[in-house]
Write a protein that holds these residues in place. Structure first.
Motif, mmCIF file in Angstrom:
data_model
loop_
_atom_site.group_PDB
_atom_site.id
_atom_site.type_symbol
_atom_site.label_atom_id
_atom_site.label_comp_id
_atom_site.label_asym_id
_atom_site.label_seq_id
_atom_site.Cartn_x
_atom_site.Cartn_y
_atom_site.Cartn_z
ATOM 1 N N SER A 214 0.838 -1.201 0.000
ATOM 2 C CA SER A 214 0.000 0.000 0.000
ATOM 3 C C SER A 214 0.872 1.249 0.000
ATOM 4 C CB SER A 214 -0.900 0.009 1.238
ATOM 5 O OG SER A 214 -1.427 1.304 1.457
ATOM 6 N N PRO A 215 0.783 2.104 -1.034
ATOM 7 C CA PRO A 215 1.564 3.343 -1.026
ATOM 8 C C PRO A 215 1.235 4.241 0.160
ATOM 9 C CG PRO A 215 0.737 2.878 -3.232
ATOM 10 C CD PRO A 215 0.058 1.920 -2.293
ATOM 11 N N ARG A 216 -0.023 4.176 0.623
ATOM 12 C CA ARG A 216 -0.408 4.975 1.781
ATOM 13 C C ARG A 216 0.393 4.540 3.009
ATOM 14 N NH1 ARG A 216 -5.793 5.219 -1.029
ATOM 15 N NH2 ARG A 216 -6.691 7.269 -0.567
ATOM 16 N N TRP A 217 0.532 3.236 3.189
ATOM 17 C CA TRP A 217 1.303 2.739 4.329
ATOM 18 C C TRP A 217 2.771 3.119 4.177
ATOM 19 C CZ3 TRP A 217 5.480 -0.380 5.185
ATOM 20 C CH2 TRP A 217 5.687 -0.796 6.510
ATOM 21 N N LEU A 218 3.285 3.048 2.971
ATOM 22 C CA LEU A 218 4.709 3.311 2.733
ATOM 23 C C LEU A 218 5.094 4.748 3.067
ATOM 24 C CD1 LEU A 218 5.248 1.364 -0.614
ATOM 25 C CD2 LEU A 218 6.338 0.849 1.583
ATOM 26 N N PHE A 219 4.322 5.729 2.596
ATOM 27 C CA PHE A 219 4.783 7.099 2.807
ATOM 28 C C PHE A 219 4.651 7.530 4.265
ATOM 29 C CE2 PHE A 219 0.361 8.405 1.437
ATOM 30 C CZ PHE A 219 0.005 9.166 2.542
ATOM 31 N N HIS A 221 5.294 5.552 6.721
ATOM 32 C CA HIS A 221 6.381 4.865 7.424
ATOM 33 C C HIS A 221 7.754 5.202 6.853
ATOM 34 C CE1 HIS A 221 2.896 2.637 8.886
ATOM 35 N NE2 HIS A 221 3.656 2.230 9.878
ATOM 36 N N GLY A 222 7.868 6.379 6.227
ATOM 37 C CA GLY A 222 9.174 6.883 5.801
ATOM 38 C C GLY A 222 9.720 6.280 4.530
ATOM 39 N N ARG A 223 8.879 5.655 3.733
ATOM 40 C CA ARG A 223 9.331 5.013 2.499
ATOM 41 C C ARG A 223 8.624 5.631 1.298
ATOM 42 N NH1 ARG A 223 8.572 -1.197 4.298
ATOM 43 N NH2 ARG A 223 9.091 -1.582 2.093
ATOM 44 N N GLU A 224 8.665 6.971 1.237
ATOM 45 C CA GLU A 224 7.937 7.696 0.199
ATOM 46 C C GLU A 224 8.469 7.432 -1.200
ATOM 47 O OE1 GLU A 224 10.889 10.628 2.081
ATOM 48 O OE2 GLU A 224 9.565 8.999 2.723
ATOM 49 N N ASP A 225 9.760 7.124 -1.339
ATOM 50 C CA ASP A 225 10.320 6.843 -2.664
ATOM 51 C C ASP A 225 9.692 5.577 -3.258
ATOM 52 O OD1 ASP A 225 11.903 9.071 -2.478
ATOM 53 O OD2 ASP A 225 13.710 7.978 -1.854
ATOM 54 N N GLU A 226 9.534 4.545 -2.420
ATOM 55 C CA GLU A 226 8.887 3.315 -2.879
ATOM 56 C C GLU A 226 7.427 3.579 -3.244
ATOM 57 O OE1 GLU A 226 9.630 -0.283 -0.472
ATOM 58 O OE2 GLU A 226 11.023 0.981 0.669
ATOM 59 N N ALA A 227 6.753 4.385 -2.411
ATOM 60 C CA ALA A 227 5.356 4.713 -2.668
ATOM 61 C C ALA A 227 5.204 5.452 -3.989
ATOM 62 C CB ALA A 227 4.803 5.564 -1.523
ATOM 63 N N GLU A 228 6.088 6.411 -4.243
ATOM 64 C CA GLU A 228 6.051 7.189 -5.482
ATOM 65 C C GLU A 228 6.278 6.281 -6.693
ATOM 66 O OE1 GLU A 228 5.589 10.129 -8.121
ATOM 67 O OE2 GLU A 228 5.299 10.378 -5.957
ATOM 68 N N GLU A 229 7.209 5.374 -6.579
ATOM 69 C CA GLU A 229 7.504 4.461 -7.682
ATOM 70 C C GLU A 229 6.308 3.577 -8.012
ATOM 71 O OE1 GLU A 229 10.660 0.845 -8.738
ATOM 72 O OE2 GLU A 229 11.028 2.158 -7.021
#
Length: 480
Positions: A214-219, A221-229
């Motif tokens: 889930s991109p929502r969970w990623l950003f 939890h400090g993983r916005e680059d993965e969410a953006e990708e």
């Protein structure tokens, strides 16, 4: 892992996901995540039909009626434990890790059931099968709601949760040849039934590997680059499929990022910031749990004990098919007419109809009771599925999986423990007195709780149709 703030980010990811038109990519999410409910329905229905197959010492496991009841309780207990245990892990470690893990637990446990050499092995395997299924409810509902666009979230969630009954219909029909000694050896039929569940689960696991985190969970939890990708990849796929350029998002959200959110903060949020929503979910889950147990738990025994039906598989298949049809056909209305109107209407209507069925028991036949059940649960299945939708969208993102788990555990415990004890006693009493109307008490209790749930929805329900998850309940980490 620390729960200390690690940074702040302003992002438009939620709005970009919500503006997407429906595409093949969303079907991949539905198939990869949603089809597990079919397994759950298959599992519950097959097990419910296996009492006689498990009792013989030579072809079964030499189990008594108490043993079979204990195995059912072990499955329910496992589901409650699994929901709560995996629910908090889903919020902490991410949706994808957990929806792969929980399906893996289910697969191993149900295959282990097929190889059970004795009752003890069977009990343990049933507990862990329930654990996997309970964990699935938390991980899957949270992932689906965070990946499906706001305009489609209601219909998708209701239809997916209703697909339990597609599995139940299939399970009912499968039991007819699998438990027929003229078709399959009695010592192999019940084992094959469990093995089929494991084979289907492996197929789902293959598809599920392609569903992203889930991109929502990623950003958050400090993983916005993965969410953006992930979001950029989805957008490119949708644009390629539709041949149209997506509109630019205009809204953003600012959050304080953390590696993890403490369970203490989650609990305080649910019970102090959202007490009305907590009461709402409690009412919806307990109502639907007792409704289903009032009718469905007594249905097989009622057909055999009072109407002399020897093979209930066909009747159960019709009943299950109507449940699925209701969830599928009514699901779009939860997005168009709205959550409050539809949940109130389906709960109150099904509760009233169940009360009428209770008053008419002494004049019903096997066929007319099945027709009554088909009509009642055409509406009830959509309402019951919407209870899961409600719990998954009206609490903050950081608490979503645990909230689903909490209310699922309450409903499962109420329906799977208290319900069978009460309704089993009513059936025994009715058989002893040769009076079918005794079980009407169970119908009335289920009806009253369902109507009460509908009235609570009318008073406290949240108009969440078409709204982003972040506007329905702001993340705990949102920057004011």
């Amino acid at each position: 892992m620390s729960s200390v703030e690690t940074g702040r980010i302003t992002t438009d990811i939620p709005m970009r996901l919500d503006r997407l038109p429906w595409a093949r990519w969303h079907w991949m999410v539905v198939i990869g995540l949603g089809t597990v409910w079919i397994l759950d329905g298959l599992e519950v229905t097959i097990v419910g039909s296996m009492s006689d197959a498990l009792k013989p010492n030579d072809t079964g496991l030499g189990m008594s009626s108490f043993d079979i009841g204990f195995a059912g309780a072990a499955y329910v207990a496992g589901a409650c434990v699994g929901a709560l245990f995996f629910g908090q892990l889903t919020d902490r470690f991410g949706r994808k890790k957990l929806f792969l893990l929980t399906l893996g637990v289910y697969t191993v446990a149900t295959v282990a059931t097929a190889f059970a050499p004795n009752p003890t092995w069977y009990f343990i395997a049933r507990f862990f099968t329930g654990t996997g299924i309970g964990g699935e409810y938390a991980a899957i509902n949270s992932a689906i709601d965070e990946l499906i666009p706001a305009a489609y979230r209601g219909r998708v969630d209701v239809a997916i949760n209703g697909s339990f009954w597609l599995g139940a219909a299939g399970g009912s029909l499968l039991t007819i040849p699998l438990l027929d000694p003229n078709v399959i050896d009695a010592s192999w039929g019940w084992r094959l039934a469990f093995g089929l569940g494991g084979i289907l689960a492996v197929g789902i696991l293959v598809v599920r590997r392609h569903v992203p985190e889930s991109p929502r969970w990623l950003f958050i939890h400090g993983r916005e680059d993965e969410a953006e990708e992930i979001v950029r990849s989805i957008e490119q796929e949708v644009e390629h499929e539709t041949g149209k350029r997506l509109s630019e998002p205009h809204d953003t959200i600012t959050v304080r990022q953390r590696h993890s959110i403490g369970i203490g903060l989650i609990a305080r949020t649910v019970f102090t910031l959202y007490p009305r929503r907590t009461v709402l979910c409690f009412s919806l889950f307990v109502g639907q749990a007792f409704l289903y147990n009032a009718f469905f738990f007594t249905y097989g025994d009622t057909m055999s004990e009072f109407f002399g039906v020897k093979q209930t598989g066909w009747y159960l298949a019709i009943f299950a098919a109507c449940n699925f049809a209701g969830a599928l056909l009514l699901s779009p209305l939860f997005d168009s007419l709205g959550r409050v109107k539809m949940i109130t209407g389906t709960y109150v209507l099904s509760g009233v109809l169940l009360a009428v069925a209770g008053m008419s028991l002494d004049s019903l036949s096997a066929t007319t009771l099945t027709v009554f059940g088909a009509v009642i649960f055409f509406f009830a299945s959509a309402g019951a599925s919407a209870a899961y939708l409600t719990a998954s969208e009206i609490f903050p993102m950081e608490t979503r999986a645990l909230c689903i788990a909490f209310f699922y555990a309450i409903g499962t415990a109420a329906g799977g423990i208290a319900g069978p004890l009460l309704f089993g006693w009513l059936i025994d009493k009715g058989v002893g007195e040769s009076d079918i109307t005794v079980i009407a008490i169970g119908y009335y209790i289920g009806a009253a709780l369902m109507i009460a749930g509908g009235l609570v929805e009318a008073a406290l329900g949240v108009k969440a149709e078409g709204q982003s998850l972040e506007s329905i309940a702001q993340p705990l980490t949102v920057e004011s």
